[in-house]
Design a protein around this motif. Structure first.
Motif, PDB file in Angstrom:
ATOM      1  N   TYR A 303     -58.364 -89.081 -40.672  1.00 15.05           N
ATOM      2  CA  TYR A 303     -59.105 -88.908 -39.420  1.00 15.05           C
ATOM      3  C   TYR A 303     -59.881 -87.592 -39.426  1.00 15.05           C
ATOM      4  N   LEU A 304     -59.235 -86.533 -39.920  1.00 12.69           N
ATOM      5  CA  LEU A 304     -59.881 -85.227 -39.961  1.00 12.69           C
ATOM      6  C   LEU A 304     -61.075 -85.241 -40.911  1.00 12.69           C
ATOM      7  N   GLU A 305     -60.912 -85.903 -42.056  1.00  8.05           N
ATOM      8  CA  GLU A 305     -62.018 -86.021 -43.011  1.00  8.05           C
ATOM      9  C   GLU A 305     -63.210 -86.725 -42.378  1.00  8.05           C
ATOM     10  N   ALA A 306     -62.946 -87.816 -41.643  1.00  2.90           N
ATOM     11  CA  ALA A 306     -64.029 -88.559 -40.986  1.00  2.90           C
ATOM     12  C   ALA A 306     -64.698 -87.699 -39.913  1.00  2.90           C
ATOM     13  N   ALA A 307     -63.889 -86.945 -39.161  1.00  4.59           N
ATOM     14  CA  ALA A 307     -64.446 -86.089 -38.113  1.00  4.59           C
ATOM     15  C   ALA A 307     -65.311 -84.983 -38.716  1.00  4.59           C
ATOM     16  N   LEU A 308     -64.905 -84.452 -39.870  1.00  5.30           N
ATOM     17  CA  LEU A 308     -65.700 -83.412 -40.527  1.00  5.30           C
ATOM     18  C   LEU A 308     -67.060 -83.949 -40.962  1.00  5.30           C
ATOM     19  N   ARG A 309     -67.081 -85.181 -41.469  1.00  2.00           N
ATOM     20  CA  ARG A 309     -68.365 -85.776 -41.864  1.00  2.00           C
ATOM     21  C   ARG A 309     -69.280 -85.932 -40.649  1.00  2.00           C
ATOM     22  N   ASP A 315     -73.956 -81.218 -36.161  1.00  2.00           N
ATOM     23  CA  ASP A 315     -73.887 -79.787 -35.884  1.00  2.00           C
ATOM     24  C   ASP A 315     -72.961 -79.485 -34.704  1.00  2.00           C
ATOM     25  N   ASP A 316     -71.765 -80.116 -34.703  1.00  2.00           N
ATOM     26  CA  ASP A 316     -70.775 -79.895 -33.647  1.00  2.00           C
ATOM     27  C   ASP A 316     -69.623 -79.049 -34.183  1.00  2.00           C
ATOM     28  N   ARG A 317     -68.638 -78.836 -33.314  1.00  2.00           N
ATOM     29  CA  ARG A 317     -67.407 -78.145 -33.701  1.00  2.00           C
ATOM     30  C   ARG A 317     -66.230 -79.080 -33.476  1.00  2.00           C
ATOM     31  N   LEU A 318     -65.146 -78.842 -34.228  1.00  2.00           N
ATOM     32  CA  LEU A 318     -63.869 -79.515 -33.967  1.00  2.00           C
ATOM     33  C   LEU A 318     -62.763 -78.484 -34.101  1.00  2.00           C
ATOM     34  N   ALA A 413     -57.170 -73.631 -35.558  1.00  2.00           N
ATOM     35  CA  ALA A 413     -58.275 -73.360 -36.485  1.00  2.00           C
ATOM     36  C   ALA A 413     -59.486 -74.170 -36.030  1.00  2.00           C
ATOM     37  N   ILE A 414     -60.654 -73.547 -36.056  1.00  2.00           N
ATOM     38  CA  ILE A 414     -61.900 -74.168 -35.594  1.00  2.00           C
ATOM     39  C   ILE A 414     -62.826 -74.391 -36.785  1.00  2.00           C
ATOM     40  N   CYS A 415     -63.453 -75.539 -36.810  1.00  2.00           N
ATOM     41  CA  CYS A 415     -64.501 -75.811 -37.803  1.00  2.00           C
ATOM     42  C   CYS A 415     -65.862 -75.697 -37.107  1.00  2.00           C
ATOM     43  N   PRO A 416     -66.797 -74.951 -37.667  1.00  2.07           N
ATOM     44  CA  PRO A 416     -66.846 -74.451 -39.049  1.00  2.07           C
ATOM     45  C   PRO A 416     -66.339 -73.026 -39.241  1.00  2.07           C
ATOM     46  N   GLU A 417     -66.000 -72.298 -38.162  1.00  3.55           N
ATOM     47  CA  GLU A 417     -65.685 -70.875 -38.289  1.00  3.55           C
ATOM     48  C   GLU A 417     -64.509 -70.604 -39.225  1.00  3.55           C
ATOM     49  N   HIS A 418     -63.486 -71.464 -39.197  1.00  3.97           N
ATOM     50  CA  HIS A 418     -62.241 -71.189 -39.932  1.00  3.97           C
ATOM     51  C   HIS A 418     -62.060 -72.093 -41.139  1.00  3.97           C
ATOM     52  N   GLY A 419     -63.062 -72.878 -41.491  1.00  6.37           N
ATOM     53  CA  GLY A 419     -62.946 -73.730 -42.665  1.00  6.37           C
ATOM     54  C   GLY A 419     -63.801 -74.967 -42.523  1.00  6.37           C
ATOM     55  N   LEU A 420     -64.185 -75.499 -43.692  1.00  4.59           N
ATOM     56  CA  LEU A 420     -65.057 -76.674 -43.695  1.00  4.59           C
ATOM     57  C   LEU A 420     -64.396 -77.879 -44.345  1.00  4.59           C
ATOM     58  N   THR A 421     -63.159 -77.711 -44.825  1.00  7.18           N
ATOM     59  CA  THR A 421     -62.465 -78.808 -45.490  1.00  7.18           C
ATOM     60  C   THR A 421     -61.144 -79.095 -44.793  1.00  7.18           C
ATOM     61  N   VAL A 422     -60.603 -80.260 -45.085  1.00 11.42           N
ATOM     62  CA  VAL A 422     -59.315 -80.660 -44.496  1.00 11.42           C
ATOM     63  C   VAL A 422     -58.230 -79.654 -44.852  1.00 11.42           C
ATOM     64  N   ASP A 423     -58.117 -79.334 -46.141  1.00 14.11           N
ATOM     65  CA  ASP A 423     -57.044 -78.438 -46.589  1.00 14.11           C
ATOM     66  C   ASP A 423     -57.198 -77.041 -46.003  1.00 14.11           C
ATOM     67  N   ALA A 424     -58.428 -76.557 -45.930  1.00 14.21           N
ATOM     68  CA  ALA A 424     -58.643 -75.213 -45.388  1.00 14.21           C
ATOM     69  C   ALA A 424     -58.249 -75.148 -43.919  1.00 14.21           C
ATOM     70  N   LEU A 425     -58.634 -76.134 -43.142  1.00 11.87           N
ATOM     71  CA  LEU A 425     -58.311 -76.123 -41.710  1.00 11.87           C
ATOM     72  C   LEU A 425     -56.813 -76.252 -41.473  1.00 11.87           C
ATOM     73  N   LEU A 426     -56.139 -77.141 -42.220  1.00 11.39           N
ATOM     74  CA  LEU A 426     -54.689 -77.293 -42.044  1.00 11.39           C
ATOM     75  C   LEU A 426     -53.958 -76.026 -42.469  1.00 11.39           C
ATOM     76  N   THR A 427     -54.371 -75.444 -43.578  1.00  8.87           N
ATOM     77  CA  THR A 427     -53.723 -74.212 -44.055  1.00  8.87           C
ATOM     78  C   THR A 427     -53.917 -73.081 -43.062  1.00  8.87           C
ATOM     79  N   HIS A 428     -55.113 -72.926 -42.551  1.00  6.19           N
ATOM     80  CA  HIS A 428     -55.385 -71.823 -41.626  1.00  6.19           C
ATOM     81  C   HIS A 428     -54.713 -72.039 -40.274  1.00  6.19           C
ATOM     82  N   ALA A 429     -54.635 -73.284 -39.818  1.00  2.00           N
ATOM     83  CA  ALA A 429     -53.897 -73.549 -38.577  1.00  2.00           C
ATOM     84  C   ALA A 429     -52.414 -73.270 -38.776  1.00  2.00           C
ATOM     85  N   ASP A 430     -51.898 -73.588 -39.966  1.00  3.27           N
ATOM     86  CA  ASP A 430     -50.491 -73.314 -40.283  1.00  3.27           C
ATOM     87  C   ASP A 430     -50.235 -71.807 -40.298  1.00  3.27           C
TER      88      ASP A 430
END
Length: 717
Positions: A303-309, A315-318, A413-430
């Motif tokens: 789901y996160l991968e689809a939302a990132l695409r 040009d939104d945020r998640l 963690a906010i995209c794009p400020e804190h990461g642009l990939t699934v792993d980066a966002l999960l790691t940074h939120a952790d």
């Protein structure tokens, strides 16, 4: 088709096919114990020879074999039309393989390791299905003797059987259509076959009205047929459509009639709703947490991968919120996993109430949830959700007779400020979650690059355990245990591990032991502790101190190892130490994790003279039943009870009750955390034979224990 007789329960023949000899023989022993006649094959080739030479009712078939795999064997069965039901028994538990096995013609799929009752149930079902099928075949052969019997057979078929004329209208359809779809044969005769097709089912139209009679005809085509709406049949009234597997043939006039012309279609539609539902169940289980019914980590990442695409295009945020349930382990340990599961389900319901319909809540770990906010204007939106969650958890959670207050620690963690990939966002939120929890449980943190250093300490601790054991950073201290009946004479010690990290200094066990357990390094660390403790005992024995008992606390992960008891006995034998000098300390919760297995391992140790003690008694699953049935010789009263001696009459009564109970069961009692003379006197008065605590000594190195022992000899002299 190979002929077969009607199956009797005491004469069913089963072929067990597995290239693993131990698994093959184990499975055969289980089946023979239940009255089945069993033959063995060590691979697909031998299985094929058996099946072509002799009749078997069921083949228990491994999937992965070197000579001819399970799919190959099933293909040969189909090619040679051999009538044997196949149950695949495989260690491959992937969803795709399970579905492929069922589609290849297997009756059932059992995953290794299997529970005996599950496997036996699958065999019984397969034999029962064969018995019913054989009875149906015998009935069909009898009904073929006349047209009347033939029509009866058609109408009682489990499949829909139909004839269409050259215009695609029903000339005949059997009674099965009414029980499956709700239409009576009478109301369909003369109507166009599209009356059974849902709107928009255009590709299926040509398949149902098949005109080809050669090898290109419709074979095993999956399609949808619509059910009659508003009918009185309760079986179909809840369904709008069912899934069927269609086989259809175009029919043509015989050459004797002149030009060969198309006269209609003959078709058979088999209900596969059950199979499709089973496939859907397998898919659901692969992508959902079965306890909370929420998406699991795999689905959440998709789901996160689809939302990132999507946001890259718009040009939104998640936002991603990592939610960790505080102190769930305490609930599991003290109340049991049933209450822990109930708490997780309650929290899942409350968390979901804080989200929008477009948001996603998933269970991504044992005590962890993930929240995906697919569209936010900034971090403030995520903060509002986190604060909602904190607010809704202020209400207590009722678990049976217990009322608890739950809290969670969260990281944002906010995209794009804190990461642009699934792993980066999960790691940074952790990372942000750990930062928030360090500040105060029940709060949240927002990721920033400054946090990376703090999180790296956790990783450094894990890496440091590996290197620290080799480079001499760890050491053992020993806290003396004394006899209250013999002038506080030292009779034993408890081994306690210490770590002097080159960068972090003295790291407390409360920090590095959980990391060791989480990473599995507790096994390596525990082996080192056992070896060092044995070396200390050897040193004291060489000085003539043969009666000093060594106590070591073992975690649930260590006890769960199959060689737990063997490893301890090998270490004692290697150093020529008697079992009577060694004590295994485990908590009550370790016992409850798998009582039968733990009891068996402890029994092996007790036979060799090793003492078993229950540590922190009274804080977990205190139960007279397990105390009476397990090989336990000593109870260790938790320091929480000792600390309040003299403060309230209730707490003192608890200690009195523990000592009395242990005495009645023939067990010894030791109290830890003794720090005052009042505590010492009370414990001695109620009959607590052994004491441990700062009143007598803090944990000290081996050399100081030696000095204490030597001084005790001088005093007695």
């Amino acid at each position: 088709m190979v002929a077969s007789n009607t199956i009797k329960s005491d004469s069913a023949r089963i072929l067990v096919v597995d290239d693993n000899e131990r698994m093959r023989k184990s499975l055969a022993a289980l089946l023979e114990a239940h009255g089945y006649e069993v033959e063995l094959a060590d691979g697909g080739v031998q299985a094929q020879e058996w099946l072509e030479r002799q009749h078997f009712d069921v083949a228990m078939l491994d999937l992965m074999m070197p000579d001819l795999d399970g799919f190959g064997v099933m293909r040969r069965l189909r090619e040679r039309d051999i009538d044997t039901s196949v149950i695949v028994v495989s260690g491959d538990s992937s969803v795709d393989v399970a579905i492929e096995v069922l589609r290849a013609g297997a009756y059932d799929f059992v995953r290794k390791p299997y529970a005996p009752e599950v496997l036996l149930h699958a065999v019984e079902n397969a034999l029962e299905q064969r018995r019913l099928g054989q009875e149906r075949e015998q009935m069909q052969r009898r009904m073929e003797r006349s047209e009347q019997l033939h029509r009866y057979m058609v109408n009682k078929s489990p499949d829909i059987i139909y004839l269409l004329d050259s215009e695609g209208r029903f000339k005949f359809i059997n009674d099965r259509v009414e029980s499956l779809l709700g239409f009576s044969p009478r109301e369909l005769i003369g109507k166009h076959h599209t009356a059974l097709l849902p709107e928009g089912e255009v590709p299926a139209k040509d398949r149902f009205d098949e005109r080809r009679g050669d090898s290109r005809r419709s074979k095993s085509v999956e399609m949808t047929l619509r059910c009659k709406q508003g009918g009185a049949n309760p079986v179909v009234v809840e369904n709008s459509a069912i899934q069927v597997e269609l086989n259809a043939w175009g029919m043509y006039s015989s050459p004797e009639d002149g030009d060969r012309r198309f006269v209609g279609t003959y078709g058979i539609a088999r209900d596969i709703s059950g199979r499709k539902q089973a496939e859907e169940t397998i898919r659901f289980q692969a992508y959902h947490d079965l306890l909370t019914q929420l998406p699991n980590r795999t689905q959440f990442k998709e789901y996160l991968e689809a939302a990132l695409r999507r946001i890259q295009d718009q040009d939104d945020r998640l936002a991603v919120i990592y939610v960790d349930v505080d102190r769930l382990k305490i609930v599991n340990d003290q109340l049991g996993h049933l209450y822990g599961d109930e708490m997780l389900c309650t929290l899942a319901t409350r968390l979901k109430a804080c989200l929008r319909e477009s948001d996603t809540l998933a269970r991504i770990g044992g005590d962890e949830f993930g929240v995906l906010l697919p569209k936010v204007s900034g971090v403030e939106d995520a903060k509002r959700v986190a604060e909602k969650i904190i607010e809704i958890l202020k209400e207590p959670v009722r678990l049976g007779e217990h009322e608890l207050f739950a809290s969670v620690s969260m990281g944002i963690a906010i995209c794009p400020e804190h990461g642009l990939t699934v792993d980066a966002l999960l790691t940074h939120a952790d990372i942000a979650m750990y930062h928030g929890r360090d500040l105060a449980r029940g709060s949240y943190g927002i990721y920033s690059t400054d946090m990376d250093g703090e999180f790296s300490r956790h990783l450094a601790i894990e890496r440091g355990i590996r290197t620290g054991l080799d480079s001499g950073q760890f050491s053992l201290c020993f806290q003396p245990q004394v006899s209250s009946e013999h002038g506080n004479r030292l009779i034993g010690v408890e081994a306690l591990v210490r770590w002097n990290h080159p960068e972090f200094g003295n790291v407390p066990p409360s920090e590095f032991v959980p990391v060791a357990e989480e990473s599995g390094l507790i096994i390596m660390l525990g082996d080192w502790v056992l070896e060092q403790a044995c070396l200390a005992m050897v040193e004291w024995r060489e000085l003539g101190f043969n009666q000093v008992r060594m106590a070591i606390n073992f975690s649930s992960i260590q006890v769960a190892q199959s060689d737990f008891a063997e490893k301890i006995l090998i270490a004692l034998n290697r150093h020529n130490l008697p079992g009577e000098m060694f004590e295994v300390e485990i908590t009550e919760n370790v016992l409850m994790s798998d009582m039968d297995s733990v009891s068996e391992k402890l029994g092996v140790l007790v036979k060799e003279g090793v003492t078993v003690a229950i540590d922190d008694f009274g804080t977990g699953y205190s139960s007279l039943s397990y105390l009476h049935s397990l090989p336990i010789q000593r109870i260790k009263i938790d320091r929480a009870f000792v600390r309040v001696i003299g403060e309230t009459e209730t707490e003192s009564s608890i200690i009195n009750a523990i000592v009395s109970m242990a005495s009645g069961l023939g067990m010894e009692v030791i109290a830890e955390g003794v720090e005052t003379d009042i505590q010492r006197s009370y414990l001695a008065q109620v009959g607590c034979e052994e004491l441990q605590g700062f009143l007598f000594s803090k944990p000290v190195p081996s050399a100081e224990v030696t000095e204490i022992l030597l001084n005790s000899v001088k005093k007695r002299a």
